[in-house]
Write a protein that holds these residues in place. Sequence first.
Motif, mmCIF file in Angstrom:
data_model
loop_
_atom_site.group_PDB
_atom_site.id
_atom_site.type_symbol
_atom_site.label_atom_id
_atom_site.label_comp_id
_atom_site.label_asym_id
_atom_site.label_seq_id
_atom_site.Cartn_x
_atom_site.Cartn_y
_atom_site.Cartn_z
ATOM 1 N N ALA A 115 5.443 -60.151 -8.904
ATOM 2 C CA ALA A 115 4.284 -59.315 -8.574
ATOM 3 C C ALA A 115 4.323 -57.968 -9.288
ATOM 4 C CB ALA A 115 4.215 -59.101 -7.068
ATOM 5 N N GLY A 116 5.443 -57.618 -9.904
ATOM 6 C CA GLY A 116 5.555 -56.338 -10.587
ATOM 7 C C GLY A 116 6.936 -55.756 -10.451
ATOM 8 N N ALA A 162 2.470 -52.764 -10.974
ATOM 9 C CA ALA A 162 2.107 -54.162 -11.234
ATOM 10 C C ALA A 162 2.246 -54.445 -12.718
ATOM 11 C CB ALA A 162 0.685 -54.429 -10.763
ATOM 12 N N HIS A 211 1.565 -46.205 -5.627
ATOM 13 C CA HIS A 211 1.073 -47.392 -6.326
ATOM 14 C C HIS A 211 0.623 -46.935 -7.713
ATOM 15 C CE1 HIS A 211 1.310 -49.743 -2.655
ATOM 16 N NE2 HIS A 211 0.821 -48.676 -2.045
#
Length: 132
Positions: free
Chosen positions: A70-71, A88, A113
Amino acid sequence: MRPAVPRGRARAWLVLAIAGLGLAGLLASAAQDGLTYWGTPSELTAQGPPERDVRLGGLVVTGSVVEEAAGTSFVLTDGATDVTVRYAGVLPATVREGEGAVVEGVLDGQVLHARSVLLRHSNEYRPPEGAS
């Protein structure tokens, strides 16, 4: 009696004033959209999550980089506060554990994020070890 101002000159000043106000409005809007808060982990967590994008700089904690499907996640620190970064994608090869990095994204509590991850380097040149 006042001398009459030619209509063409008054109209030209009016058009120039409107164009100037429009240009000032566009510049103010563009400047507001391009603002990104930059800080260290301690500064950002002390102030709480800002309502806009942040640019966070710090050192990548040794042993914190975890690459998954997923990253990638890792921890940035300034020596006093740690912030977990989720990205990501695959980290650029220039970003390594124990070295500086700058990330840009949205801070959600203690997790950032990231949309982009950049290398941060010092302004001091050091030759590679073993070079004479």
